[in-house]
Design a protein around this motif. Sequence first.
Motif, PDB file in Angstrom:
ATOM      1  N   LEU A  41       0.882  -1.283  -0.052  1.00  0.00           N
ATOM      2  CA  LEU A  41      -0.048   0.049  -0.188  1.00  0.00           C
ATOM      3  C   LEU A  41       0.740   1.338  -0.143  1.00  0.00           C
ATOM      4  O   LEU A  41       0.523   2.369  -0.631  1.00  0.00           O
ATOM      5  N   GLU A  42       1.909   1.201   0.713  1.00  0.00           N
ATOM      6  CA  GLU A  42       2.759   2.434   0.707  1.00  0.00           C
ATOM      7  C   GLU A  42       3.399   2.650  -0.641  1.00  0.00           C
ATOM      8  O   GLU A  42       3.417   3.765  -1.073  1.00  0.00           O
ATOM      9  N   ASN A  43       3.720   1.502  -1.431  1.00  0.00           N
ATOM     10  CA  ASN A  43       4.317   1.718  -2.851  1.00  0.00           C
ATOM     11  C   ASN A  43       3.342   1.943  -3.762  1.00  0.00           C
ATOM     12  O   ASN A  43       3.499   2.914  -4.576  1.00  0.00           O
ATOM     13  N   GLN A  44       1.942   1.721  -3.552  1.00  0.00           N
ATOM     14  CA  GLN A  44       0.792   2.138  -4.261  1.00  0.00           C
ATOM     15  C   GLN A  44       0.667   3.751  -3.923  1.00  0.00           C
ATOM     16  O   GLN A  44       0.316   4.329  -5.091  1.00  0.00           O
ATOM     17  N   TRP A  45       0.761   3.997  -2.615  1.00  0.00           N
ATOM     18  CA  TRP A  45       0.910   5.662  -2.483  1.00  0.00           C
ATOM     19  C   TRP A  45       1.977   6.180  -3.359  1.00  0.00           C
ATOM     20  O   TRP A  45       1.610   7.375  -4.042  1.00  0.00           O
ATOM     21  N   ALA A  46       3.066   5.956  -3.416  1.00  0.00           N
ATOM     22  CA  ALA A  46       4.266   6.501  -4.233  1.00  0.00           C
ATOM     23  C   ALA A  46       3.694   6.517  -5.692  1.00  0.00           C
ATOM     24  O   ALA A  46       3.906   7.660  -6.414  1.00  0.00           O
ATOM     25  N   ALA A  47       3.420   5.499  -6.118  1.00  0.00           N
ATOM     26  CA  ALA A  47       2.754   5.463  -7.493  1.00  0.00           C
ATOM     27  C   ALA A  47       1.886   6.455  -7.924  1.00  0.00           C
ATOM     28  O   ALA A  47       1.640   7.110  -8.885  1.00  0.00           O
ATOM     29  N   GLY A  48       0.802   6.234  -6.538  1.00  0.00           N
ATOM     30  CA  GLY A  48      -0.282   7.507  -6.873  1.00  0.00           C
ATOM     31  C   GLY A  48       0.180   8.917  -7.049  1.00  0.00           C
ATOM     32  O   GLY A  48      -0.614   9.575  -7.534  1.00  0.00           O
ATOM     33  N   LEU A  49       1.219   9.068  -6.433  1.00  0.00           N
ATOM     34  CA  LEU A  49       1.570  10.658  -6.356  1.00  0.00           C
ATOM     35  C   LEU A  49       1.944  11.047  -7.842  1.00  0.00           C
ATOM     36  O   LEU A  49       1.779  12.067  -8.359  1.00  0.00           O
ATOM     37  N   VAL A  50       2.466   9.943  -8.843  1.00  0.00           N
ATOM     38  CA  VAL A  50       2.797  10.218  -9.929  1.00  0.00           C
ATOM     39  C   VAL A  50       1.703  10.196 -10.917  1.00  0.00           C
ATOM     40  O   VAL A  50       1.448  11.203 -11.836  1.00  0.00           O
ATOM     41  N   THR A  86       7.035  13.518 -11.224  1.00  0.00           N
ATOM     42  CA  THR A  86       7.487  12.568 -12.029  1.00  0.00           C
ATOM     43  C   THR A  86       7.996  11.300 -11.703  1.00  0.00           C
ATOM     44  O   THR A  86       7.788  10.470 -12.459  1.00  0.00           O
ATOM     45  N   ALA A  87       8.458  11.099 -10.574  1.00  0.00           N
ATOM     46  CA  ALA A  87       8.981   9.704 -10.028  1.00  0.00           C
ATOM     47  C   ALA A  87       8.782  10.140  -8.435  1.00  0.00           C
ATOM     48  O   ALA A  87       9.128  11.129  -7.911  1.00  0.00           O
ATOM     49  N   ALA A  88       8.601   8.707  -7.869  1.00  0.00           N
ATOM     50  CA  ALA A  88       8.329   8.639  -6.441  1.00  0.00           C
ATOM     51  C   ALA A  88       8.633   7.145  -6.231  1.00  0.00           C
ATOM     52  O   ALA A  88       8.323   6.063  -6.833  1.00  0.00           O
ATOM     53  N   ARG A  89       9.260   7.169  -4.876  1.00  0.00           N
ATOM     54  CA  ARG A  89       9.818   5.895  -4.438  1.00  0.00           C
ATOM     55  C   ARG A  89       9.816   5.759  -2.995  1.00  0.00           C
ATOM     56  O   ARG A  89      10.429   6.669  -2.401  1.00  0.00           O
ATOM     57  N   ASN A  90       9.695   4.803  -2.279  1.00  0.00           N
ATOM     58  CA  ASN A  90       9.943   4.377  -1.036  1.00  0.00           C
ATOM     59  C   ASN A  90      11.357   3.770  -0.683  1.00  0.00           C
ATOM     60  O   ASN A  90      11.747   2.847  -1.475  1.00  0.00           O
ATOM     61  N   THR A 135       7.456   3.380   8.871  1.00  0.00           N
ATOM     62  CA  THR A 135       8.449   4.561   8.781  1.00  0.00           C
ATOM     63  C   THR A 135       9.189   4.029   7.745  1.00  0.00           C
ATOM     64  O   THR A 135       9.401   2.946   7.293  1.00  0.00           O
ATOM     65  N   GLY A 136       9.774   5.082   7.063  1.00  0.00           N
ATOM     66  CA  GLY A 136      10.753   5.073   5.980  1.00  0.00           C
ATOM     67  C   GLY A 136      10.997   6.481   5.387  1.00  0.00           C
ATOM     68  O   GLY A 136      10.873   7.502   6.122  1.00  0.00           O
ATOM     69  N   TRP A 137      11.574   6.335   4.111  1.00  0.00           N
ATOM     70  CA  TRP A 137      11.782   7.526   3.376  1.00  0.00           C
ATOM     71  C   TRP A 137      10.996   7.567   2.141  1.00  0.00           C
ATOM     72  O   TRP A 137      10.920   6.404   1.297  1.00  0.00           O
ATOM     73  N   LEU A 138      10.676   8.591   1.868  1.00  0.00           N
ATOM     74  CA  LEU A 138       9.880   8.975   0.310  1.00  0.00           C
ATOM     75  C   LEU A 138      10.592   9.926  -0.346  1.00  0.00           C
ATOM     76  O   LEU A 138      10.971  10.950   0.144  1.00  0.00           O
ATOM     77  N   VAL A 139      11.084   9.474  -1.485  1.00  0.00           N
ATOM     78  CA  VAL A 139      11.888  10.208  -2.446  1.00  0.00           C
ATOM     79  C   VAL A 139      11.036  10.686  -3.448  1.00  0.00           C
ATOM     80  O   VAL A 139      10.345   9.752  -4.274  1.00  0.00           O
ATOM     81  N   VAL A 140      10.722  11.933  -3.614  1.00  0.00           N
ATOM     82  CA  VAL A 140       9.803  12.535  -4.789  1.00  0.00           C
ATOM     83  C   VAL A 140      10.604  13.274  -5.590  1.00  0.00           C
ATOM     84  O   VAL A 140      11.222  14.250  -5.372  1.00  0.00           O
ATOM     85  N   GLU A 141      10.544  13.320  -7.036  1.00  0.00           N
ATOM     86  CA  GLU A 141      11.199  14.154  -7.953  1.00  0.00           C
ATOM     87  C   GLU A 141      10.233  14.601  -9.016  1.00  0.00           C
ATOM     88  O   GLU A 141       8.938  13.886  -9.037  1.00  0.00           O
TER      89      GLU A 141
END
Length: 150
Positions: free
Chosen positions: A37-46, A87-91, A107-113
């Motif tokens: 689900l956290e990875n879906q969140w990152a993909a959903g941002l894009v 344009t890109a997001a990853r955990n 908990t973690g890091w979200l990297v957003v470009e």
Amino acid sequence: MHRFLAGSALLLLLATPPLLAQRKAAATPTATDLVRLENQWAAGLVKRDRALFEKLLAPRFVYTENDKLMSRADVIHEVAEGSDRVTAARNEGMLVHEYGPVTAVVTGWLVVEGRGTGGAFTHRYRFTDTWVKGASGWQIVAAQDYLAPK
């Protein structure tokens, strides 16, 4: 007495690495679901996937980023229609902390470009997401992000 404490501390230090390795190696069904689900969140941002965020965010969701407090509606509006274009997001480095069968913290890091009004950006957020499992499945009830300085 001090020798006993020193010996106990040494024993604890020697036992800690195997315990940590076991913790990381044991992927429970809850941990697997929440990482997905956290990875879906990152993909959903894009994708600016409004439907995904409406599904994942609990009705009384609350969000803080550094010194800003936002409601569920504010967050959904910002990720779906905001001026920044991701344009890109990853955990990275996610850990799932389980508190019984229906509550967990990730908990973690979200990297957003992406690109915003100030030009291209790369942001690293240290995040803490609190998840609760209800009739609709897992939903985030609270999230906190810290935008790490460059």
